[in-house]
Write a protein that holds these residues in place. Structure first.
Motif, PDB file in Angstrom:
ATOM      1  N   ALA A 112     -49.252 -49.354   4.075  1.00  0.00           N
ATOM      2  CA  ALA A 112     -47.969 -49.822   3.541  1.00  0.00           C
ATOM      3  C   ALA A 112     -46.991 -48.678   3.366  1.00  0.00           C
TER       4      ALA A 112
ATOM      5  N   ALA B 257     -44.221 -59.381   5.198  1.00  0.00           N
ATOM      6  CA  ALA B 257     -44.227 -57.924   5.211  1.00  0.00           C
ATOM      7  C   ALA B 257     -43.301 -57.458   6.322  1.00  0.00           C
TER       8      ALA B 257
ATOM      9  N   TRP C 229     -46.639 -50.928   7.632  1.00  0.00           N
ATOM     10  CA  TRP C 229     -46.086 -52.169   7.094  1.00  0.00           C
ATOM     11  C   TRP C 229     -45.964 -52.100   5.584  1.00  0.00           C
ATOM     12  N   SER C 230     -44.948 -52.755   5.069  1.00  0.00           N
ATOM     13  CA  SER C 230     -44.783 -52.852   3.625  1.00  0.00           C
ATOM     14  C   SER C 230     -45.891 -53.687   3.017  1.00  0.00           C
TER      15      SER C 230
ATOM     16  N   ALA D  62     -42.270 -52.728  -1.485  1.00  0.00           N
ATOM     17  CA  ALA D  62     -42.764 -54.068  -1.186  1.00  0.00           C
ATOM     18  C   ALA D  62     -41.618 -55.056  -1.174  1.00  0.00           C
TER      19      ALA D  62
ATOM     20  N   SER E 115     -41.866 -53.926   8.895  1.00  0.00           N
ATOM     21  CA  SER E 115     -42.093 -52.586   9.434  1.00  0.00           C
ATOM     22  C   SER E 115     -40.776 -52.032   9.951  1.00  0.00           C
TER      23      SER E 115
ATOM     24  N   THR F 254     -51.973 -53.648  -2.285  1.00  0.00           N
ATOM     25  CA  THR F 254     -51.159 -52.781  -1.439  1.00  0.00           C
ATOM     26  C   THR F 254     -51.782 -52.666  -0.071  1.00  0.00           C
TER      27      THR F 254
END
Length: 501
Positions: A19, A327, A336-337, A23, A329, A15
């Motif tokens: 994050a 990823a 960010w994921s 996800a 945002s 992770t």
């Protein structure tokens, strides 16, 4: 391009430190869109080269749905360019963007550029009712920025666009009708990422301001990355003017540059514009996209990339030399994921050189070179079906129409084999044969038409058979198949399936 510190694969994807909860979903093996593909024609007569022998291409689409491609011939040998006005079904050659003209108006066969190339199209029309096109190309000692205000038919050049000496691996992004940003490594300043703010002045691309993307006031990130990092592309949000510069480096730490063994952290430098007395300036803040718990993981493979969708959501992709990850945002690059894997076996067990383009909110296309081999074999002596000499690479296209909602990735094999054997990602440290083969050079690209939503891809190919029967047929011989002598630039365009606009 500078070689990275390590090629070790990332063992675990955890992770992200910053994050957001959701996800990106893992890839799913679903049917993909349809494509046509072909060889781009040679440059016009009088150019620096007779055949399409260029490699490491980039592509963008303008607001009218016209595609533009640039590709490099090597330092001092100029940059080739092509355009398509029929949605990428066919391409025609343009005058070389940075070629020198003679006093009589003809071409000289000489060009100051020809190194690493990037291309961008303006998001708004100029006063002539067309979209500016910018091509950046590495020049020995500087960067050439070429500007066309008439669809690539004529070009104006700034051959010393990099204002900080010792530059390398430049990227360009358009802003508004007549603005642009140029980013590059400033080797003389450690490995700082310099961003030039440019403007078209009297028909010429002109630098008006420079910035440091790695902010010295963010001590841990600065000390961990400024001396060595892998620079990715630069992108601009047309709605807000926010500037995104992606890069990979050591973890944030005052001692990381000495103690770390690999670039296991992806970063985003976000430049937020402000206007005082009619003058717009940027303030950069650096954010961690993802730091791997594996200290030997390497995200410094060519290249991390960023794109922005129509709602201002930002997307970042990178490869660890085994898989491609993405990823996103939703808050302008601040959080960010967790990264999700894009490629999937068995067709693309190993995936490298990712590039991406974003359309409407959550809709993203990603391309990469993929192989069914278990690894990108950089050392010989492997057992099994594939080794450093025979593993086959093809262009793959992945699409997710709901990244923000946890959608899955479709994956399509777009081309036949474009290269056999290992792929070296060490830039000029690579050799031209064996497991250090650099025939695919360092990157390739994808863009999507805002009028149809369909994608067009440009990529490198070292296969002789792909040239047979084309205007490039005399470029190499059958005995030179799968070598740099056969290198050329191809295209593939989506003809069916879903679009992202």
């Amino acid at each position: 391009m500078r070689p990275v510190l390590s090629r070790a694969a990332m063992a675990v994807v955890g992770t992200a430190a910053l994050a957001v909860p959701l996800a990106v979903a893992a890839a799913a093996a679903t049917s993909g869109p349809t494509f046509i593909h072909g060889v781009l024609p040679p440059p016009p007569a009088g150019s620096t080269s007779k055949n399409n022998q260029a490699a490491e291409p980039q592509i963008r689409a303008d607001g009218a749905g016209h595609f533009y491609i640039s590709s490099e011939n090597g330092l001092g040998a100029g940059t080739d360019a092509w355009s398509s006005t029929n949605g990428g079904r066919t391409y025609g050659s343009l005058p070389q963007p940075n070629e020198e003209s003679s006093a009589s108006g003809g071409t000289t066969g000489l060009a100051p550029g020809g190194g690493d190339t990037d291309l961008s199209t303006a998001p708004a029309k100029n006063s002539a009712g067309t979209y500016n096109v910018y091509v950046a190309s590495l020049t020995l000692g500087s960067v050439t920025v070429s500007l066309s205000q008439d669809g690539g038919h004529t070009w104006a050049n700034d051959v010393t666009a990099a204002k900080v000496p010792g530059d390398d691996r430049e990227w360009v992004a358009a802003a508004g009708a007549n603005g642009f940003y140029l980013s590059y490594h400033a080797v003389a300043a450690g490995d700082e990422i310099v961003v030039n703010q440019g403007q078209v002045v009297a028909g010429q691309p002109t630098t008006v301001q420079t910035y440091d993307a790695i902010n010295p006031s963010q001590t841990d990130i600065y000390l961990g990355t400024v001396a060595d990092n892998e620079i990715g592309n630069i992108a601009v949000d047309p709605a807000t003017g926010d500037v995104y510069q992606i890069f990979a480096g050591c973890p944030p730490s005052p001692t990381a540059v000495v103690s770390c063994s690999s670039f296991n952290t992806a970063y985003m430098a976000v430049g937020v514009p402000s206007t005082v007395n009619g003058i717009t300036t940027l303030t950069f803040t650096d954010y961690v996209i993802y730091q791997s718990p594996d200290a030997s993981a390497s995200f410094g493979n060519n290249f991390p990339a960023v794109a922005v969708d129509t709602a201002g959501n930002a997307y970042a992709t990178w490869s660890d030399d085994q898989n491609v990850y993405l990823a996103y945002s939703t808050d302008h690059g601040q959080r960010w994921s967790a990264p999700g894997k894009v490629n999937h076996p068995a067709a693309a067990t190993t995936a490298i050189y990712p590039w991406l383009t974003a359309g409407q909110p959550g809709k993203v296309d990603v391309v990469y070179y993929g192989t069914p081999a278990a690894a990108n074999y950089q050392t010989c002596g492997q057992t099994g079906t594939y080794n450093c000499q025979n593993e086959p690479w093809s262009v793959f296209f992945a699409q997710n129409l709901d990244v923000l909602g946890g959608g899955t990735w479709s994956q399509s094999k777009v081309t036949p084999v474009v290269h056999n054997g290992g792929v070296c990602q060490g830039g000029i440290a690579c050799t031209s044969s064996g497991n250090d083969n650099r025939d695919l050079y360092d990157d390739f690209g994808v863009a999507a038409s805002p009028t149809t939503g369909m994608a067009s891809i440009t990529y490198s190919d070292d296969q002789y058979a792909d040239n047979t029967g084309t205007a490039n047929a005399g470029e190499c011989t059958p005995a030179q198949n799968n070598t740099s002598s056969c290198d050329h630039t191809d295209f593939a365009t989506q003809t069916g399936g879903n679009g992202i606009f």
